[in-house]
Design a protein around this motif. Structure first.
Motif, PDB file in Angstrom:
ATOM      1  N   VAL A  81      36.447  40.822  32.326  1.00  0.00           N
ATOM      2  CA  VAL A  81      35.190  40.121  32.566  1.00  0.00           C
ATOM      3  C   VAL A  81      34.152  40.404  31.483  1.00  0.00           C
ATOM      4  O   VAL A  81      33.170  39.668  31.355  1.00  0.00           O
ATOM      5  CB  VAL A  81      34.602  40.464  33.957  1.00  0.00           C
ATOM      6  CG1 VAL A  81      35.555  40.052  35.052  1.00  0.00           C
ATOM      7  CG2 VAL A  81      34.275  41.946  34.071  1.00  0.00           C
ATOM      8  N   HIS A  82      34.348  41.467  30.711  1.00  0.00           N
ATOM      9  CA  HIS A  82      33.420  41.771  29.629  1.00  0.00           C
ATOM     10  C   HIS A  82      33.931  41.302  28.266  1.00  0.00           C
ATOM     11  O   HIS A  82      33.321  41.602  27.243  1.00  0.00           O
ATOM     12  CB  HIS A  82      33.129  43.271  29.580  1.00  0.00           C
ATOM     13  CG  HIS A  82      32.142  43.719  30.614  1.00  0.00           C
ATOM     14  ND1 HIS A  82      32.510  44.048  31.902  1.00  0.00           N
ATOM     15  CD2 HIS A  82      30.796  43.860  30.570  1.00  0.00           C
ATOM     16  CE1 HIS A  82      31.430  44.386  32.594  1.00  0.00           C
ATOM     17  NE2 HIS A  82      30.385  44.275  31.812  1.00  0.00           N
ATOM     18  N   SER A  83      35.035  40.570  28.268  1.00  0.00           N
ATOM     19  CA  SER A  83      35.589  40.111  27.002  1.00  0.00           C
ATOM     20  C   SER A  83      34.948  38.814  26.524  1.00  0.00           C
ATOM     21  O   SER A  83      35.125  38.418  25.375  1.00  0.00           O
ATOM     22  CB  SER A  83      37.104  39.896  27.137  1.00  0.00           C
ATOM     23  OG  SER A  83      37.386  38.878  28.094  1.00  0.00           O
ATOM     24  N   GLY A  84      34.203  38.134  27.410  1.00  0.00           N
ATOM     25  CA  GLY A  84      33.561  36.885  27.045  1.00  0.00           C
ATOM     26  C   GLY A  84      32.085  37.067  26.757  1.00  0.00           C
ATOM     27  O   GLY A  84      31.632  38.131  26.334  1.00  0.00           O
ATOM     28  N   ASN A  85      31.319  36.016  27.007  1.00  0.00           N
ATOM     29  CA  ASN A  85      29.891  36.038  26.701  1.00  0.00           C
ATOM     30  C   ASN A  85      29.021  36.153  27.946  1.00  0.00           C
ATOM     31  O   ASN A  85      27.831  35.828  27.900  1.00  0.00           O
ATOM     32  CB  ASN A  85      29.515  34.751  25.946  1.00  0.00           C
ATOM     33  CG  ASN A  85      30.253  34.623  24.627  1.00  0.00           C
ATOM     34  OD1 ASN A  85      30.408  35.602  23.897  1.00  0.00           O
ATOM     35  ND2 ASN A  85      30.720  33.415  24.328  1.00  0.00           N
ATOM     36  N   HIS A  86      29.603  36.602  29.052  1.00  0.00           N
ATOM     37  CA  HIS A  86      28.861  36.641  30.313  1.00  0.00           C
ATOM     38  C   HIS A  86      28.911  38.038  30.941  1.00  0.00           C
ATOM     39  O   HIS A  86      29.063  38.181  32.150  1.00  0.00           O
ATOM     40  CB  HIS A  86      29.424  35.616  31.283  1.00  0.00           C
ATOM     41  CG  HIS A  86      29.571  34.241  30.705  1.00  0.00           C
ATOM     42  ND1 HIS A  86      28.480  33.490  30.324  1.00  0.00           N
ATOM     43  CD2 HIS A  86      30.666  33.502  30.413  1.00  0.00           C
ATOM     44  CE1 HIS A  86      28.899  32.327  29.829  1.00  0.00           C
ATOM     45  NE2 HIS A  86      30.219  32.315  29.867  1.00  0.00           N
ATOM     46  N   SER A  87      28.766  39.057  30.117  1.00  0.00           N
ATOM     47  CA  SER A  87      28.859  40.427  30.628  1.00  0.00           C
ATOM     48  C   SER A  87      27.744  40.735  31.620  1.00  0.00           C
ATOM     49  O   SER A  87      27.930  41.536  32.544  1.00  0.00           O
ATOM     50  CB  SER A  87      28.821  41.432  29.475  1.00  0.00           C
ATOM     51  OG  SER A  87      27.603  41.316  28.747  1.00  0.00           O
ATOM     52  N   ASP A  88      26.576  40.085  31.456  1.00  0.00           N
ATOM     53  CA  ASP A  88      25.482  40.334  32.388  1.00  0.00           C
ATOM     54  C   ASP A  88      25.834  39.816  33.783  1.00  0.00           C
ATOM     55  O   ASP A  88      25.567  40.474  34.797  1.00  0.00           O
ATOM     56  CB  ASP A  88      24.195  39.686  31.886  1.00  0.00           C
ATOM     57  CG  ASP A  88      24.352  38.201  31.594  1.00  0.00           C
ATOM     58  OD1 ASP A  88      25.507  37.747  31.407  1.00  0.00           O
ATOM     59  OD2 ASP A  88      23.327  37.494  31.539  1.00  0.00           O
ATOM     60  N   VAL A  89      26.454  38.633  33.835  1.00  0.00           N
ATOM     61  CA  VAL A  89      26.875  38.070  35.117  1.00  0.00           C
ATOM     62  C   VAL A  89      27.942  38.960  35.761  1.00  0.00           C
ATOM     63  O   VAL A  89      27.912  39.221  36.969  1.00  0.00           O
ATOM     64  CB  VAL A  89      27.415  36.638  34.934  1.00  0.00           C
ATOM     65  CG1 VAL A  89      27.960  36.082  36.249  1.00  0.00           C
ATOM     66  CG2 VAL A  89      26.323  35.733  34.385  1.00  0.00           C
ATOM     67  N   ALA A  90      28.888  39.432  34.954  1.00  0.00           N
ATOM     68  CA  ALA A  90      29.942  40.297  35.457  1.00  0.00           C
ATOM     69  C   ALA A  90      29.368  41.600  36.005  1.00  0.00           C
ATOM     70  O   ALA A  90      29.789  42.087  37.061  1.00  0.00           O
ATOM     71  CB  ALA A  90      30.954  40.592  34.353  1.00  0.00           C
ATOM     72  N   THR A  91      28.398  42.162  35.302  1.00  0.00           N
ATOM     73  CA  THR A  91      27.786  43.410  35.747  1.00  0.00           C
ATOM     74  C   THR A  91      27.045  43.226  37.063  1.00  0.00           C
ATOM     75  O   THR A  91      27.136  44.066  37.971  1.00  0.00           O
ATOM     76  CB  THR A  91      26.817  43.946  34.675  1.00  0.00           C
ATOM     77  OG1 THR A  91      27.537  44.172  33.464  1.00  0.00           O
ATOM     78  CG2 THR A  91      26.172  45.250  35.125  1.00  0.00           C
TER      79      THR A  91
END
Length: 271
Positions: free
Chosen positions: A243-253
């Motif tokens: 989930v942190h491999s893309g550009n949405h790490s904030d959403v994943a967190t």
């Protein structure tokens, strides 16, 4: 209502019913392909982050914490079953990860892990999620076995809370298999079938877990810690990096935080 129905049942039957529920939620998630062909990466990252948060919280509140408390009942240091069982769970998943051919969501076919094989991409995707679901089913089964063993730290309500939490995080996992398959042109029904198939292992793992700890009570704290170690391995090795491999790490967190908070609420409020 759920507690009233489960009370008085054999713990193996309780575990079977609970893991049939978690499998059913996997199927419900996989059914998302009937509503939408494309699933945004942002949404998938958030949902898988949520699943990670649930698994991390369940590992401590529902598994490691009770394992430490139960150790006193069998006359061993509180840390021994928790630490050894936790590490054994991680080692078990490490070995399975190296041997069982599987492919993570969003990866190219040539990036498949495990032993080399000519299996289809769809089969490899299903096996990847199945790796997640085995320790989850095992955790639910062990929790019901512990409650039936009459151990003070383990309650039926706590086992039900764990099953609910695992069920909730199975929804995005089912969708994580079916949605990519549908995007690649596979039919809706086949995508759904393969997505829900990843959860089939949970009832089997749940029954095995309940049987093991109910029949051999001294294994209980080790089994709880084993399930926790296996789930943490899945989170750290696969879900969180994905989930942190893309550009949405904030959403994943944010998803991780919400999942952790919900599982903590369920365990404390119901357990």
């Amino acid at each position: 209502m759920a507690l009233a129905v489960l009370e008085g049942m054999n713990p193996v039957l309780q575990a079977l019913l609970a893991t049939l529920f978690t499998w059913g939620v996997t199927a419900l998630g996989a059914a998302g392909v009937f509503l939408k062909r494309e699933l945004s990466r942002r949404m998938l990252d958030g949902m898988l982050g949520f699943a990670s948060g649930v698994m991390i919280a369940a590992s401590f509140f529902s598994l490691l914490g009770p394992a430490i408390e139960m150790s006193r009942d069998i006359g061993v240091p509180g840390w021994l079953p928790a630490v050894s069982g936790f590490l054994m769970g991680g080692v078990f998943l490490f070995l399975v990860d190296r041997l069982l051919p599987h492919l993570h969501v969003g990866m190219a076919p040539d990036a498949a892990e495990g032993l080399k094989t000519s299996w289809q991409r769809s089969v490899l995707l299903v096996l990847a999620i199945t790796l997640h679901n085995f320790p989850e089913g095992l955790a639910v089964g062990v929790a019901f076995g512990a409650a039936a063993a009459g151990i003070q730290e383990a309650t039926l309500a706590g086992a039900v809370a764990l099953a609910i939490g695992i069920g909730l995080q199975n929804f995005p996992e089912g969708l994580a298999v079916s949605a990519p398959l549908r995007r690649e042109g596979i039919s809706q029904w086949k995508s759904f079938f393969l997505g829900q198939l990843s959860g089939v292992v949970e009832p089997l793992a749940g029954v095995l877990g309940a049987l093991a700890v109910f029949l051999v009570r001294p294994l209980l704290p080790y089994a709880l810690a084993f399930a926790a170690g296996a789930m943490i391995y899945v989170c750290v090795e696969e879900l969180i990096p994905e989930v942190h491999s893309g550009n949405h790490s904030d959403v994943a967190t944010i998803g991780v935080m919400l999942g952790f908070a919900l599982m903590m609420f369920l365990d404390v409020a119901l357990g």
